[in-house]
Design a protein around this motif. Sequence first.
Motif, PDB file in Angstrom:
ATOM      1  N   ARG A 131      -3.697  -7.114  -8.407  1.00 57.71           N
ATOM      2  CA  ARG A 131      -5.165  -6.598  -8.196  1.00 57.71           C
ATOM      3  C   ARG A 131      -5.065  -5.289  -7.456  1.00 57.71           C
ATOM      4  O   ARG A 131      -5.009  -5.180  -6.168  1.00 57.71           O
ATOM      5  CB  ARG A 131      -6.211  -7.567  -7.811  1.00 57.71           C
ATOM      6  CG  ARG A 131      -7.502  -7.185  -7.848  1.00 57.71           C
ATOM      7  CD  ARG A 131      -8.445  -8.297  -7.272  1.00 57.71           C
ATOM      8  NE  ARG A 131      -9.701  -7.957  -7.650  1.00 57.71           N
ATOM      9  CZ  ARG A 131     -10.337  -8.425  -8.975  1.00 57.71           C
ATOM     10  NH1 ARG A 131      -9.856  -9.069  -9.643  1.00 57.71           N
ATOM     11  NH2 ARG A 131     -11.591  -7.782  -9.124  1.00 57.71           N
ATOM     12  N   PRO A 132      -5.098  -4.097  -8.294  1.00 60.49           N
ATOM     13  CA  PRO A 132      -5.028  -2.866  -7.435  1.00 60.49           C
ATOM     14  C   PRO A 132      -6.366  -2.443  -7.123  1.00 60.49           C
ATOM     15  O   PRO A 132      -7.558  -2.638  -7.549  1.00 60.49           O
ATOM     16  CB  PRO A 132      -4.542  -1.840  -8.591  1.00 60.49           C
ATOM     17  CG  PRO A 132      -4.999  -2.332  -9.865  1.00 60.49           C
ATOM     18  CD  PRO A 132      -4.808  -3.868  -9.706  1.00 60.49           C
ATOM     19  N   THR A 133      -6.417  -1.664  -5.764  1.00 61.57           N
ATOM     20  CA  THR A 133      -7.669  -0.819  -5.494  1.00 61.57           C
ATOM     21  C   THR A 133      -7.452   0.451  -5.089  1.00 61.57           C
ATOM     22  O   THR A 133      -6.408   0.785  -4.316  1.00 61.57           O
ATOM     23  CB  THR A 133      -8.160  -1.548  -4.106  1.00 61.57           C
ATOM     24  OG1 THR A 133      -8.503  -2.966  -4.353  1.00 61.57           O
ATOM     25  CG2 THR A 133      -9.585  -0.877  -3.416  1.00 61.57           C
ATOM     26  N   LEU A 134      -7.905   1.566  -5.840  1.00 61.33           N
ATOM     27  CA  LEU A 134      -7.752   2.997  -5.519  1.00 61.33           C
ATOM     28  C   LEU A 134      -8.617   3.358  -4.629  1.00 61.33           C
ATOM     29  O   LEU A 134      -9.844   2.986  -4.463  1.00 61.33           O
ATOM     30  CB  LEU A 134      -7.802   3.671  -6.865  1.00 61.33           C
ATOM     31  CG  LEU A 134      -6.754   3.193  -7.935  1.00 61.33           C
ATOM     32  CD1 LEU A 134      -7.194   4.041  -9.241  1.00 61.33           C
ATOM     33  CD2 LEU A 134      -5.370   4.122  -7.214  1.00 61.33           C
ATOM     34  N   ASN A 135      -8.243   4.327  -3.671  1.00 62.62           N
ATOM     35  CA  ASN A 135      -9.286   5.139  -2.657  1.00 62.62           C
ATOM     36  C   ASN A 135      -8.914   6.623  -2.896  1.00 62.62           C
ATOM     37  O   ASN A 135      -8.026   7.075  -2.528  1.00 62.62           O
ATOM     38  CB  ASN A 135      -8.623   4.623  -1.407  1.00 62.62           C
ATOM     39  CG  ASN A 135      -9.815   5.125  -0.189  1.00 62.62           C
ATOM     40  OD1 ASN A 135     -10.703   5.878  -0.555  1.00 62.62           O
ATOM     41  ND2 ASN A 135      -9.601   4.681   1.036  1.00 62.62           N
ATOM     42  N   THR A 181      -4.510  12.568  -0.397  1.00 62.61           N
ATOM     43  CA  THR A 181      -3.907  11.944  -1.526  1.00 62.61           C
ATOM     44  C   THR A 181      -4.457  10.733  -1.827  1.00 62.61           C
ATOM     45  O   THR A 181      -5.269   9.944  -1.136  1.00 62.61           O
ATOM     46  CB  THR A 181      -2.344  11.664  -1.013  1.00 62.61           C
ATOM     47  OG1 THR A 181      -2.366  10.872   0.132  1.00 62.61           O
ATOM     48  CG2 THR A 181      -1.563  12.844  -0.594  1.00 62.61           C
ATOM     49  N   ILE A 182      -4.331  10.287  -3.145  1.00 64.03           N
ATOM     50  CA  ILE A 182      -4.841   9.302  -3.686  1.00 64.03           C
ATOM     51  C   ILE A 182      -4.252   7.897  -3.227  1.00 64.03           C
ATOM     52  O   ILE A 182      -2.718   7.715  -3.107  1.00 64.03           O
ATOM     53  CB  ILE A 182      -5.073   9.034  -5.204  1.00 64.03           C
ATOM     54  CG1 ILE A 182      -5.899  10.270  -5.534  1.00 64.03           C
ATOM     55  CG2 ILE A 182      -5.534   7.820  -5.617  1.00 64.03           C
ATOM     56  CD1 ILE A 182      -5.962  10.319  -7.016  1.00 64.03           C
ATOM     57  N   LYS A 183      -4.782   7.158  -2.440  1.00 65.01           N
ATOM     58  CA  LYS A 183      -4.301   5.831  -1.533  1.00 65.01           C
ATOM     59  C   LYS A 183      -4.451   4.797  -2.650  1.00 65.01           C
ATOM     60  O   LYS A 183      -5.465   4.565  -3.448  1.00 65.01           O
ATOM     61  CB  LYS A 183      -4.775   5.518  -0.441  1.00 65.01           C
ATOM     62  CG  LYS A 183      -4.733   6.531   0.645  1.00 65.01           C
ATOM     63  CD  LYS A 183      -3.458   6.955   1.182  1.00 65.01           C
ATOM     64  CE  LYS A 183      -3.426   8.004   2.425  1.00 65.01           C
ATOM     65  NZ  LYS A 183      -4.301   9.290   2.267  1.00 65.01           N
ATOM     66  N   VAL A 184      -3.597   3.801  -2.715  1.00 66.59           N
ATOM     67  CA  VAL A 184      -3.560   2.686  -3.616  1.00 66.59           C
ATOM     68  C   VAL A 184      -3.259   1.399  -2.752  1.00 66.59           C
ATOM     69  O   VAL A 184      -2.155   1.555  -1.971  1.00 66.59           O
ATOM     70  CB  VAL A 184      -2.818   2.572  -4.843  1.00 66.59           C
ATOM     71  CG1 VAL A 184      -1.548   2.860  -4.439  1.00 66.59           C
ATOM     72  CG2 VAL A 184      -3.176   1.617  -5.730  1.00 66.59           C
ATOM     73  N   SER A 185      -3.771   0.259  -2.997  1.00 66.86           N
ATOM     74  CA  SER A 185      -3.446  -1.178  -2.293  1.00 66.86           C
ATOM     75  C   SER A 185      -3.384  -1.874  -3.258  1.00 66.86           C
ATOM     76  O   SER A 185      -4.465  -1.978  -4.201  1.00 66.86           O
ATOM     77  CB  SER A 185      -4.643  -1.403  -1.271  1.00 66.86           C
ATOM     78  OG  SER A 185      -4.349  -2.578  -0.884  1.00 66.86           O
ATOM     79  N   TYR A 186      -2.278  -2.795  -3.609  1.00 62.42           N
ATOM     80  CA  TYR A 186      -2.215  -3.827  -4.474  1.00 62.42           C
ATOM     81  C   TYR A 186      -2.350  -5.169  -3.601  1.00 62.42           C
ATOM     82  O   TYR A 186      -1.391  -5.546  -2.850  1.00 62.42           O
ATOM     83  CB  TYR A 186      -0.953  -3.730  -5.215  1.00 62.42           C
ATOM     84  CG  TYR A 186      -0.635  -2.217  -5.918  1.00 62.42           C
ATOM     85  CD1 TYR A 186      -1.201  -2.449  -7.330  1.00 62.42           C
ATOM     86  CD2 TYR A 186      -0.085  -1.318  -5.665  1.00 62.42           C
ATOM     87  CE1 TYR A 186      -1.344  -1.146  -7.858  1.00 62.42           C
ATOM     88  CE2 TYR A 186      -0.083  -0.042  -6.348  1.00 62.42           C
ATOM     89  CZ  TYR A 186      -0.623   0.157  -7.443  1.00 62.42           C
ATOM     90  OH  TYR A 186      -0.487   1.026  -8.212  1.00 62.42           O
ATOM     91  N   ALA A 187      -3.374  -6.034  -4.218  1.00 63.94           N
ATOM     92  CA  ALA A 187      -3.290  -7.360  -3.769  1.00 63.94           C
ATOM     93  C   ALA A 187      -2.377  -7.941  -4.761  1.00 63.94           C
ATOM     94  O   ALA A 187      -2.790  -7.673  -5.719  1.00 63.94           O
ATOM     95  CB  ALA A 187      -4.752  -7.798  -3.414  1.00 63.94           C
ATOM     96  N   PHE A 188      -1.800  -8.979  -4.255  1.00 65.02           N
ATOM     97  CA  PHE A 188      -1.012  -9.917  -5.180  1.00 65.02           C
ATOM     98  C   PHE A 188      -1.111 -11.583  -4.717  1.00 65.02           C
ATOM     99  O   PHE A 188      -1.386 -11.809  -3.638  1.00 65.02           O
ATOM    100  CB  PHE A 188       0.446  -9.699  -5.276  1.00 65.02           C
ATOM    101  CG  PHE A 188       1.215  -9.643  -3.907  1.00 65.02           C
ATOM    102  CD1 PHE A 188       1.851 -10.795  -3.469  1.00 65.02           C
ATOM    103  CD2 PHE A 188       1.434  -8.554  -3.120  1.00 65.02           C
ATOM    104  CE1 PHE A 188       2.531 -10.918  -2.138  1.00 65.02           C
ATOM    105  CE2 PHE A 188       2.057  -8.720  -2.092  1.00 65.02           C
ATOM    106  CZ  PHE A 188       2.637  -9.820  -1.480  1.00 65.02           C
ATOM    107  N   GLU A 235       0.905  -1.086  -0.080  1.00 64.83           N
ATOM    108  CA  GLU A 235       0.022  -0.073  -0.130  1.00 64.83           C
ATOM    109  C   GLU A 235       0.782   1.216  -0.026  1.00 64.83           C
ATOM    110  O   GLU A 235       2.204   1.236   0.371  1.00 64.83           O
ATOM    111  CB  GLU A 235      -0.736   0.029   1.319  1.00 64.83           C
ATOM    112  CG  GLU A 235      -1.749  -1.195   1.343  1.00 64.83           C
ATOM    113  CD  GLU A 235      -2.460  -1.350   2.570  1.00 64.83           C
ATOM    114  OE1 GLU A 235      -3.530  -1.977   2.689  1.00 64.83           O
ATOM    115  OE2 GLU A 235      -2.033  -0.385   3.695  1.00 64.83           O
ATOM    116  N   GLY A 236       0.296   2.360  -0.264  1.00 60.18           N
ATOM    117  CA  GLY A 236       0.822   3.652  -0.419  1.00 60.18           C
ATOM    118  C   GLY A 236       0.145   4.609  -1.210  1.00 60.18           C
ATOM    119  O   GLY A 236      -1.199   4.582  -1.117  1.00 60.18           O
TER     120      GLY A 236
END
Length: 126
Positions: A100-104, A110-117, A57-58
């Motif tokens: 599999r990304p998820t944008l918040n 700031t736009i947060k992103v989480s990448y499930a792998f 995430e970041g």
Amino acid sequence: MAVLTGKDGSVKIGPNTVLEIDSFSLEFGTDLEETQAFGDSWKERTANLADWSGTFEGRFDNTDTNGHIALQNAALNGTTVSLRLYVDGTHYYSGSAYIRPTLNVRVGETIKVSYAFTGSGALTYN
């Protein structure tokens, strides 16, 4: 034994660091299959196939063509990336993974992103 802190961690696709990432989690191990039979009083298990997955995430950086944009393209195309999860400056877990990304997106943040792998093949530690 040295105790590590997260400040030297990083996430890379091949040789390229994914910018603005501040955390990752990794889960790995072997699936266990129950093997009990009629009359058994206790469950028994046997090791089956190994698996690995997790998230990182970041903050989303749409100028990071070798990081965020490459991850986005891999997700859109259903292809794997060569993922490296560094626990310090030299030691890392690596393998091929689907992303599999998820944008918040929220106003005023700031736009947060989480990448499930999910791993495809073996996970190694170097």
